[in-house]
Design an enzyme around this catalytic site. Sequence first.
Site, PDB file in Angstrom:
ATOM      1  CG  ASP A 262      -0.438   0.058   2.515  1.00  9.74           C
ATOM      2  OD1 ASP A 262       0.755   0.405   2.639  1.00  9.74           O
ATOM      3  OD2 ASP A 262      -1.155  -0.239   3.473  1.00  9.74           O
ATOM      4  CG  ASP A 305      -3.495   2.878   0.054  1.00 10.22           C
ATOM      5  OD1 ASP A 305      -4.502   2.528   0.696  1.00 10.22           O
ATOM      6  OD2 ASP A 305      -2.380   3.034   0.586  1.00 10.22           O
TER       7      ASP A 305
END
Length: 384
Positions: A262, A305
């Site tokens: 991420d 993300d």
Amino acid sequence: MEGFSLDIRTLNFVMILFSVIYCIGLLLFQSAQKPIKGLSLFSLSIFIIGCGPLLLSFRGITPDYVSIIGSNMLIALGFHLTLYSLSLFRGYSTKLSQFSAILLLVVLIGFIYFTYYDPSIRGRVVVISLFLAFVTFCTAVVLVNGDNNDLSLVTKMMALPFVAYSVFMMMRVMTSISDAEIIDFMRASLVHQLTFLFSIILIVSMSFSMLWMINARLLRKNEHLLHQDPLTKLKNRRALNDTIAGFQKKAQRAPVSIVMSDIDNFKSINDHYGHLLGDDVIQAVANNTRKELKDSAVAFRLGGDEMMVIIPNCHLDEAKAWTNQLRQSIADIRLDTQPELQFTASFGIALLSPTANWQQSVEEADKALYQSKGNGRNMVSVAA
């Protein structure tokens, strides 16, 4: 089949009717969606094929250059355009259609010769039949060998009538050569009457097959969209769920690495620059990940993300080396809209266990990811 006969004028009318109906139908189909390469020309070719017999029925009413030469050249042109349009549609080389265009000139010369210099219906039949045999066989080759990823069953089903038509045309040539000179084409022998019937069958079959092929493309495209994340164009969770079993089978034969990632401090990027720029950051990372993927690796966006890369046939040390390369390339990304913005990503790696369940393996990669973030971010950690 002695005594069996077909009315050529009736078959003419039916052929014209089918050509017009299918031409209009396909053009309307084309106008209702994103244009498909070659489809409009294919529709036009069907219409032109039907116009040929229409002019032929005016024999004795209009000059020979209209009812004989014009009608047959329209039929030849229609089949030539069918070959060319399907070459475009199937992503095949247009060399065969280029050669077909040259043969059109030969056909024209042959018809002029057998109409005005050495009048012979048999000669004209042989000329047009040889051309149609060649073009329809080439069309079948284009359908079967085209590069576009169409449904194999449909392409073969569509090619079959073209092959059959080509074979019939060669039989017509041999029959015409062995028979006596044709006096009146409208009262010609059964093989010439069957030409119109087989032409109708070909038009109907290739039109239905074209719709089938287009529908298969649309279904495949929809299936692709169902498995694609709209923002990043990576595969989504649905795609991941559908492929888990396959990756677990691979893990029984060779190591499969799972890479979780991420973007570091992504919430602060959203808070400071806004969600639209946050989306740009996610897209940039996804594009970079896609470019760096190994041949057999697959990338997924899990949400927000968070992304996952699964790399078959890859040991942990190989996965770590590749992930470090990806980590560095992400740190080098600069956005045109905010060139001063720098961002990084953290990674966790684990092996997909051939014995444990999927969830346990993902949790191991997640733990490694949190270890990277706890140790200062912009790092790669490997599960114990």
